[in-house]
Structures are given as structure tokens and as C-alpha cells.
Write a protein that holds these residues in place. Structure first.
Motif, PDB file in Angstrom:
ATOM      1  N   GLY A 242      -5.772 -21.057   2.223  1.00 17.19           N
ATOM      2  CA  GLY A 242      -4.455 -21.262   3.566  1.00 17.19           C
ATOM      3  C   GLY A 242      -4.510 -22.754   4.046  1.00 17.19           C
ATOM      4  O   GLY A 242      -3.666 -23.126   4.669  1.00 17.19           O
ATOM      5  N   LEU A 243      -5.496 -23.422   3.630  1.00 13.54           N
ATOM      6  CA  LEU A 243      -5.717 -24.851   3.878  1.00 13.54           C
ATOM      7  C   LEU A 243      -4.446 -25.643   3.186  1.00 13.54           C
ATOM      8  O   LEU A 243      -4.347 -27.011   3.665  1.00 13.54           O
ATOM      9  CB  LEU A 243      -7.066 -25.305   3.650  1.00 13.54           C
ATOM     10  N   ARG A 244      -4.153 -25.143   2.183  1.00 11.41           N
ATOM     11  CA  ARG A 244      -3.079 -25.842   1.336  1.00 11.41           C
ATOM     12  C   ARG A 244      -1.701 -25.738   2.113  1.00 11.41           C
ATOM     13  O   ARG A 244      -0.868 -26.634   1.670  1.00 11.41           O
ATOM     14  CB  ARG A 244      -3.068 -24.945  -0.065  1.00 11.41           C
ATOM     15  N   PHE A 245      -1.758 -25.116   3.171  1.00  7.35           N
ATOM     16  CA  PHE A 245      -0.567 -25.074   3.999  1.00  7.35           C
ATOM     17  C   PHE A 245      -0.468 -26.515   4.660  1.00  7.35           C
ATOM     18  O   PHE A 245       0.598 -26.870   4.847  1.00  7.35           O
ATOM     19  CB  PHE A 245      -0.482 -24.124   5.000  1.00  7.35           C
ATOM     20  N   TYR A 246      -1.518 -27.114   4.938  1.00  7.80           N
ATOM     21  CA  TYR A 246      -1.663 -28.366   5.405  1.00  7.80           C
ATOM     22  C   TYR A 246      -1.784 -29.831   4.372  1.00  7.80           C
ATOM     23  O   TYR A 246      -1.411 -30.496   4.843  1.00  7.80           O
ATOM     24  CB  TYR A 246      -2.751 -28.569   6.494  1.00  7.80           C
TER      25      TYR A 246
ATOM     26  N   GLY B 170       5.044  -6.380   6.976  1.00  4.26           N
ATOM     27  CA  GLY B 170       5.638  -7.672   7.688  1.00  4.26           C
ATOM     28  C   GLY B 170       5.892  -8.652   6.501  1.00  4.26           C
ATOM     29  O   GLY B 170       6.569  -9.518   6.784  1.00  4.26           O
ATOM     30  N   GLN B 171       4.754  -8.680   5.683  1.00  7.54           N
ATOM     31  CA  GLN B 171       4.909  -9.707   4.442  1.00  7.54           C
ATOM     32  C   GLN B 171       6.080  -9.473   3.645  1.00  7.54           C
ATOM     33  O   GLN B 171       6.725 -10.258   3.231  1.00  7.54           O
ATOM     34  CB  GLN B 171       3.706  -9.810   3.679  1.00  7.54           C
ATOM     35  N   GLY B 172       6.417  -8.036   3.560  1.00 13.57           N
ATOM     36  CA  GLY B 172       7.588  -7.711   2.918  1.00 13.57           C
ATOM     37  C   GLY B 172       8.961  -8.292   3.556  1.00 13.57           C
ATOM     38  O   GLY B 172      10.022  -8.698   2.808  1.00 13.57           O
ATOM     39  N   ALA B 173       9.005  -8.021   4.715  1.00  8.99           N
ATOM     40  CA  ALA B 173      10.245  -8.534   5.665  1.00  8.99           C
ATOM     41  C   ALA B 173      10.387 -10.047   5.514  1.00  8.99           C
ATOM     42  O   ALA B 173      11.446 -10.483   5.321  1.00  8.99           O
ATOM     43  CB  ALA B 173      10.077  -8.225   6.960  1.00  8.99           C
ATOM     44  N   TRP B 174       9.319 -10.708   5.433  1.00  9.79           N
ATOM     45  CA  TRP B 174       9.407 -12.143   5.235  1.00  9.79           C
ATOM     46  C   TRP B 174       9.754 -12.369   3.701  1.00  9.79           C
ATOM     47  O   TRP B 174      10.429 -13.415   3.647  1.00  9.79           O
ATOM     48  CB  TRP B 174       7.833 -12.922   5.517  1.00  9.79           C
ATOM     49  N   LEU B 175       9.448 -11.861   2.913  1.00 10.24           N
ATOM     50  CA  LEU B 175       9.743 -12.188   1.444  1.00 10.24           C
ATOM     51  C   LEU B 175      11.126 -11.810   1.186  1.00 10.24           C
ATOM     52  O   LEU B 175      11.624 -12.661   0.436  1.00 10.24           O
ATOM     53  CB  LEU B 175       8.772 -11.179   0.662  1.00 10.24           C
ATOM     54  N   ILE B 176      11.622 -10.796   1.704  1.00 13.21           N
ATOM     55  CA  ILE B 176      12.824 -10.383   1.414  1.00 13.21           C
ATOM     56  C   ILE B 176      14.167 -11.430   1.915  1.00 13.21           C
ATOM     57  O   ILE B 176      15.064 -11.704   1.645  1.00 13.21           O
ATOM     58  CB  ILE B 176      13.314  -9.056   2.183  1.00 13.21           C
TER      59      ILE B 176
ATOM     60  N   GLY C 240      15.237 -15.058  -3.732  1.00  9.88           N
ATOM     61  CA  GLY C 240      15.916 -16.375  -4.714  1.00  9.88           C
ATOM     62  C   GLY C 240      14.868 -17.436  -4.846  1.00  9.88           C
ATOM     63  O   GLY C 240      15.217 -18.382  -5.719  1.00  9.88           O
ATOM     64  N   ARG C 241      13.832 -17.518  -3.956  1.00  2.02           N
ATOM     65  CA  ARG C 241      12.896 -18.622  -4.131  1.00  2.02           C
ATOM     66  C   ARG C 241      11.665 -18.109  -4.811  1.00  2.02           C
ATOM     67  O   ARG C 241      11.359 -17.102  -4.967  1.00  2.02           O
ATOM     68  CB  ARG C 241      12.736 -19.168  -2.505  1.00  2.02           C
ATOM     69  N   THR C 242      10.879 -19.158  -4.865  1.00  2.71           N
ATOM     70  CA  THR C 242       9.398 -18.803  -5.647  1.00  2.71           C
ATOM     71  C   THR C 242       8.377 -19.190  -4.315  1.00  2.71           C
ATOM     72  O   THR C 242       8.587 -20.113  -3.722  1.00  2.71           O
ATOM     73  CB  THR C 242       9.059 -19.328  -6.738  1.00  2.71           C
ATOM     74  N   LEU C 243       7.331 -18.419  -4.530  1.00  2.00           N
ATOM     75  CA  LEU C 243       6.071 -18.653  -3.832  1.00  2.00           C
ATOM     76  C   LEU C 243       5.581 -20.464  -3.773  1.00  2.00           C
ATOM     77  O   LEU C 243       5.149 -21.031  -2.809  1.00  2.00           O
ATOM     78  CB  LEU C 243       5.153 -17.998  -3.784  1.00  2.00           C
ATOM     79  N   GLN C 244       5.804 -20.909  -5.157  1.00  2.00           N
ATOM     80  CA  GLN C 244       5.168 -22.227  -5.165  1.00  2.00           C
ATOM     81  C   GLN C 244       6.207 -23.359  -4.654  1.00  2.00           C
ATOM     82  O   GLN C 244       5.765 -24.220  -4.347  1.00  2.00           O
ATOM     83  CB  GLN C 244       5.375 -22.465  -6.784  1.00  2.00           C
ATOM     84  N   SER C 245       7.552 -22.900  -4.127  1.00  2.00           N
ATOM     85  CA  SER C 245       8.371 -23.737  -3.275  1.00  2.00           C
ATOM     86  C   SER C 245       7.888 -23.803  -1.932  1.00  2.00           C
ATOM     87  O   SER C 245       8.357 -24.595  -1.106  1.00  2.00           O
ATOM     88  CB  SER C 245       9.636 -23.388  -3.425  1.00  2.00           C
ATOM     89  N   PHE C 246       6.631 -23.179  -1.376  1.00  2.00           N
ATOM     90  CA  PHE C 246       6.332 -23.172  -0.094  1.00  2.00           C
ATOM     91  C   PHE C 246       4.851 -23.737   0.006  1.00  2.00           C
ATOM     92  O   PHE C 246       4.014 -23.474  -1.165  1.00  2.00           O
ATOM     93  CB  PHE C 246       6.115 -21.929   0.419  1.00  2.00           C
TER      94      PHE C 246
ATOM     95  N   PHE D  28       0.881 -14.179   2.831  1.00  4.37           N
ATOM     96  CA  PHE D  28      -0.001 -13.733   4.305  1.00  4.37           C
ATOM     97  C   PHE D  28      -0.164 -14.784   5.279  1.00  4.37           C
ATOM     98  O   PHE D  28       0.060 -14.376   6.370  1.00  4.37           O
ATOM     99  CB  PHE D  28      -1.458 -13.525   3.589  1.00  4.37           C
ATOM    100  N   TYR D  29      -0.035 -15.834   4.914  1.00  5.34           N
ATOM    101  CA  TYR D  29      -0.162 -17.104   5.820  1.00  5.34           C
ATOM    102  C   TYR D  29       1.167 -17.523   6.163  1.00  5.34           C
ATOM    103  O   TYR D  29       1.575 -18.134   7.269  1.00  5.34           O
ATOM    104  CB  TYR D  29      -0.964 -18.339   5.264  1.00  5.34           C
TER     105      TYR D  29
END
Length: 650
Positions: free
Chosen positions: A127-131, A253-259, A263-269, A275-276
Motif C-alpha cells: 500500500g506504500l506504493r500509493f505514495y 465496496g471494492q466492486g463498486a469502485w472497480l465498476i 475500461g482502465r487497468t489497476l496498473q494505471s493507478f 483495497f487501498y
């Protein structure tokens, strides 16, 4: 453990907190990696998200709730659970091969104990990779693992107390974070409909593979049963309603965020973990800290569970004898130094090899599926033994086997991507248990037993032979003879021929490991009054065989009942009521070169004696005081070679 914790009859606050802190630690950290495992290499698609949410709901409902919470917890072995407790219940049946699924399942569960701390702590710290996307988490994971395993030697009793309150806070946080995202899209609750799961499986080209990742949501379901002894069924079942609700809220809740990110990928975040990413940005630092602590709690429970499993297989004669410590007063609290460090190096090796949690997921899923398959196999025989409706058994067991086999095959499809690690660890453990078990059977088959009554008078005469120097007032031998009328020929040889050992009383002690976990009984047989006594201990498979302490208690009871006089029989000492000395003799065998064995049996025994060389001695394994123990080594001659044709010459 407190009286409240041990109460088997009612729901209590203490029992509920223990369930939340110990039993649900592993499954409580699964939201950290399930969704990231599903979407790690794919573009986010709303239909896939809905199918995954539906599959997660029904997997938790059927696999965790029906199989473990409702059915498997019924296989209660005097308050204890776990695959070897279940085996102890069903081995009374005529099917001797049931040891096979117990060994495989236990080995896979131990492999799970290597992978769980690695994947969960890695996922939390990532999760530290968010920063900072370039942050190196591997050194931090290894540092936490080292500290965690280093602290095991001091006992985890001081750590258990805050586990329950903290995990309660953790689950509440999971639920609140889920509701935070659900406010934007309550329609995802329609995924409770199983249609979405079937639609994903049938229409998606990689639907079957995705189900292998989805199965990670049941991580820790097996420990619900394994850790049953820490609480009771009512507390576990009551707390599950809360745990399951909070888990599902977070997943949805994670599912609602994903929807919302279709069209995007998790790698783009930044961070790339839903989860984070589904948290409010201001809460992420606290979320990372809470996740790290939660994964440490889950890891601690898995490590303690691994010690318990090894202790059980040692007592069931499936593993080399090892030094076992009891560092705290908490019931069942164990510390096995060699296993602790093996687990630590195993976890560190997994972290160094895979580096990231996403690379460990296939190895993890394989361990879970394999363990569940073996538990289902044993559960089938337990239900037959308890005379459940046979049509219900066929229906439910067939369903579980098909489901778990499907998940197993789905994870096997990624065998080369890390799944082989699980099988390698499990195969090593299976190999050790198999060799130890086979060698014990071979030895038992060839051990020469003699009738004790045929040598009874010789022992009595030796006891009263004043021409010999007395070896000990009380001479104590450990015997493996199940039949109280028999004794090993080597013991008789040791007493009568290998330096005749004169004693006032000869004691023969036998330990029988029973199917109940904490049973402690003994039976005394006076073979010859004031000369020969046999004591049979009946100990549960979780009871440490501390023969020194147990034998002392037996002697105290016999003295109290005036069944034996333990004062020294030397006149000067007897006059002053001095207690006679006790000398233990332990017979240890080594494989003789003078054997003509079948190749397979010779190979098994050679490997067995190599492993035995690195294991604890019989004297230490039985908890005998080294100052009063004599070790005698005898060659193990199982099959004499054929007659030698030798000619005498002048």
C-alpha cells in the motif's frame, strides 16, 4: 487461558473476542489481495466485477458457512478441531488408508503456514506504493517476519489479549470502508444473484482461471476448524455472522469502485490495489498501518497453528521427535524452535523468490484447495460414521469435491507461475511423514517380543541375588509392547545379559496415544508383587509425554494407596526412611549391517535412521531427566543373512 475462554457451553464476550482475534485472522485479511488477483492483468470490466462479487458471496456462503461453520465444526474432538483431530475421529473405522488424506491435507496446511505470512504482510506493505511506486517492500517484509518469528520463543500469550479487540476494530473498518463506496452504487448488491457468477464462468474466456483467484476469499476457512480449541462452536458461529457481513461489505465496496473505473487497468493507478484505492485518500496511511497489524495477527495465528500440527504429528508417530517448549501458561501454547526457524527461512525464501504478493497468489490458492479437498474426504467418512442421511452425504460431499477440485484445477493451470512452490513444500513434508510412518511399521513388524511370564522368575531371582552389586533401587524401562503380557526381547537382554542389572523393583512404562486430544489416564499392573510393575499411560495426541512428571505422580498415588514401598532397601537408608533411587534405561536402536532386507525396506530404514540422527533422542522426547537416564544402543537386526558357506582349513 481463562475459564471464560474454556467454557464450552455458552456464548461469552471473551469467547467472541478470541474467535475474532485468533480464528478469523487469516480470512479477515483476504480483501487485501483477492480483487487485485482477479484484475492484475486485465482491463476492468463491469460484467466481470459483478460475476466476481457474486462468486465471492456464494463461495463464502457455501464453502465457509455451510462446509466449515455448519458441518465441519460438528466434528468436535472433545473441543478440538483440525485435520488431524478429524483423522483421530475417523481412524477408528476400517479404512486404514484415511491416513493418506490426513498427511496430504496436513502438509498442505503447513505449506499454507509458509505462504500466508509472506503474501499477507507483502500485500499490506505494498500500500506504500500509493505514495512511492518505487518503494522496496521486500526488506521491510523480511524485517517484520524476522521480528515475528524471533518473538515466538518468548511465547505469544502476551500478544493474544489485544488481538480480539483489534480485529473487531479491523472488521468494523472493513465494513465502513465498504459502505463508503457502496453509497455511490448500491446496485452492485444485485450481484447476490448467482446468475452473475454462472454468467462469468460460461461467457468469459478466462472465467475458469478467474475462479482460481476468487477462491482466495476462503483463505483461512480451514483455520476456522483448526483453531476451534481456542474458543467453542457457539462463539465461532455467532462471530461469523459479523465477520462475513463486514467482509462482504468490503468486497462489494471494492466492486463498486472497480465498476466506476471500467475500461482502465489497476496498473494505471498508484499502488494498483483496489483495497487501498477504494479508501478515502486521507485514510490510506491509517489503512496501511491497520492492514500491517492485521496481517501480523493473522500470521501469528498461522504460526501457532503450525506448531500445533507438528506436535500432533509427532504424537501420532508421523514425524521425528523435536524439542517442544511451553513458553506461556496459555492452554495449548507451544514453541518448537527448529520448526520456527524453518518456517521463518521458508517465508523469507518465498518473499525473495516472488518479491510481490501478486506473484504468490497461485501458490497460495493451490495450498488452500488441496487442504480443503483432503478435509472433505475425511468429513465424508465422519458423516457416515455418525450415520447422517446417506443421500444428504452423497449430495453435499459430491458438491464440495466438485467445487474444490475445480478450484484446484484452476490454480494448477498456473503451476509454472508459482504453484509448484506449494507442491514442493507439501511433497517434502509428505515425504518425511511417509518415511517415518513406514519405518515405524517395518520396525514394529520385526521387533522380537517375548512372554514376560517366561522371564518373570529370572527377574525376581536377580532382584534378590545378593552376590551382585545393586544397579538401582528402582529400574525403569520404556516399552513399546502394547500387550501387557509381552516385553521386547532387547529389554530382557539388557537386564539379564548386558551387564546384569539387579534392582529392587523393575518398572515397565508404556505410552499409548489415544484419539482424544487431552486425555490423561494410567493403569497399573503388579506383575510380581514388590518386584515387577507395569504402568500404561493413555495420553491424548495433544498431551506432551512428560514421563518424568507423569511417572512421579503415579508413584505418589501408589505410595499413598500403600501399593508400593519406595524407601531404599539398604538397611542404613531404610532405617532413616530415605527414598530409593530411580534409574531409567532407554533402549535406542541403530540399523545393523547384518541385515538381508528387501531393497525398498532397506531404503526406507536408511532414510529413517538418517532423519532420526537429527531428531531428539528418545530420552529427551519422553521428558526424562538426563541425570538419571542410561542410554543403551542395540543393533537392529531385522533379517539375518543367509547361512554362510565357510570351510575350515588346517
Amino acid at each position: 487461558m481463562s475459564d471464560t475462554q474454556l467454557n464450552r457451553k455458552k456464548i461469552s464476550i471473551g469467547g467472541l473476542l478470541i474467535s475474532l482475534g485468533i480464528i478469523y485472522g487469516a480470512i479477515g485479511t483476504s480483501p487485501l489481495y483477492v480483487m487485485s488477483a482477479v484484475f492484475r492483468d486485465t482491463v476492468i470490466n463491469a460484467e466481470v466485477v459483478k460475476g466476481c462479487l457474486s462468486a465471492i458471496f456464494w463461495t463464502l456462503s457455501i464453502q465457509a458457512t455451510v462446509k466449515y461453520i455448519i458441518l465441519t465444526l460438528r466434528a468436535d474432538n472433545i473441543g478440538e478441531g483440525g485435520i488431524f483431530s478429524l483423522y483421530a475421529l475417523v481412524r477408528r473405522t476400517k479404512f486404514k488408508w484415511l491416513l493418506v488424506p490426513a498427511v496430504i491435507g496436513g502438509s498442505a496446511l503447513l505449506a499454507d503456514g509458509v505462504i500466508t505470512p509472506s503474501i499477507s504482510i507483502s500485500a499490506a506493505l505494498e500500500g506504500l506504493r500509493f505514495y512511492n511506486p518505487d518503494v522496496k517492500t521486500v526488506p521491510m517484509v523480511i524485517g517484520i517476519l524476522f521480528v515475528l518469528f524471533f518473538l515466538q520463543q518468548f511465547g505469544s500469550g502476551f500478544m493474544w489479549k489485544p488481538f480480539g479487540p483489534y480485529m473487531t476494530l479491523w472488521f468494523l473498518t472493513l465494513g465502513i470502508l465498504g459502505v463508503y463506496q457502496l453509497q455511490n452504487n448500491w446496485s452492485v448488491l444485485a450481484c447476490l444473484n448467482p446468475y452473475y457468477a454462472f454468467h462469468l464462468l460460461i461467457t468469459h474466456p478466462f472465467g475458469f482461471t478467474l475462479f482460481g483467484a476468487i477462491f482466495l476469499c476462503t483463505t483461512g476457512a480451514e483455520t476456522i476448524y483448526s483453531d476451534m480449541g481456542h474458543s467453542n462452536k457457539k462463539n465461532i458461529r455467532a462471530s461469523w455472522a459479523f465477520v462475513k457481513t463486514m467482509l462482504l461489505l468490503n468486497y462489494f465496496g471494492q466492486g463498486a469502485w472497480l465498476i466506476a473505473q471500467e475500461g482502465r487497468t489497476l496498473q494505471s493507478f498508484r499502488g494498483g490495489n483496489p483495497f487501498y484505492l477504494s479508501m478515502p485518500e486521507s485514510f490510506i496511511p491509517y489503512g496501511i498501518a491497520m492492514a500491517v497489524i492485521a496481517t501480523i495477527v493473522a500470521s501469528q495465528a498461522l504460526i501457532s497453528g503450525s506448531f500445533t500440527i507438528i506436535n500432533e504429528v509427532i504424537r501420532l508417530n508421523l514425524w521425528p521427535k523435536m524439542r517442544i517448549k511451553h513458553p506461556s501458561l496459555l492452554k495449548g501454547q507451544l514453541y518448537i524452535p527448529s520448526i520456527n526457524w524453518i518456517l521463518m527461512f521458508g517465508c523469507i525464501g518465498v518473499v525473495l523468490y516472488f518479491k510481490e504478493s501478486k506473484n504468490m497468489q497461485h501458490a497460495y490458492g493451490l495450498a488452500i484447495a488441496l487442504t480443503m479437498l483432503m478435509t472433505t474426504t475425511l468429513l465424508n467418512f465422519y458423516m457416515h460414521m455418525k450415520r447422517y442421511n446417506k443421500y444428504f452425504i452423497y449430495l453435499i460431499i459430491t458438491y464440495f469435491l466438485l467445487l474444490e477440485l475445480s478450484f484446484f484445477i484452476a490454480n494448477m493451470s498456473k503451476f509454472t507461475h508459482g504453484g509448484w512452490i506449494t507442491l514442493l513444500i507439501a511433497l517434502i513434508l509428505i515425504f518425511v511423514m511417509t518415511i517415518w510412518h513406514l519405518a515405524k511399521k517395518i520396525r514394529k513388524r520385526y521387533v522380537e517380543m517375548v512372554r514376560l511370564e517366561d522371564h518373570q522368575q529370572k527377574l525376581i531371582d536377580l532382584s534378590h541375588d545378593n552376590s551382585l552389586t545393586k544397579y538401582a533401587t528402582h529400574l525403569v524401562y520404556m516399552t513399546s509392547a502394547n500387550n501387557p503380557e509381552e516385553i521386547e526381547a532387547k529389554i530382557i537382554y539388557s537386564i539379564l545379559q548386558k551387564r546384569p542389572k539387579r534392582a529392587d523393583i523393575y518398572w515397565f512404562l508404556h505410552v499409548d496415544v489415544v484419539d482424544e486430544p487431552y486425555r490423561m489416564e494410567y493403569k497399573v499392573k503388579h506383575v510380581a508383587v514388590d518386584d515387577i510393575i507395569r504402568v500404561d499411560f493413555r495420553l491424548g495426541f495433544r498431551v506432551a509425554p512428560k514421563i518424568n512428571l507423569l511417572f512421579r505422580k503415579v508413584v505418589e498415588d501408589l505410595v499413598k494407596n500403600k501399593e508400593v514401598d519406595i524407601t531404599s532397601r539398604y538397611q542404613s537408608l531404610n532405617k532413616n526412611n530415605v527414598i530409593g533411587d530411580f534409574k531409567f534405561v532407554v533402549v535406542e536402536k541403530f540399523l545393523s549391517y547384518d541385515n538381508d532386507l528387501p531393497a525398498f525396506e532397506k531404503l526406507v530404514l536408511n532414510i529413517y535412521f538418517i532423519m532420526k540422527h537429527f531428531s531428539m533422542s528418545e530420552a529427551k522426547a519422553f521428558g526424562l531427566d538426563s541425570s538419571s537416564v542410561k542410554i543403551e544402543h542395540f543393533p537392529m537386526v531385522i533379517s539375518q543373512p543367509k547361512d554362510l558357506s565357510m570351510r575350515r582349513i588346517n
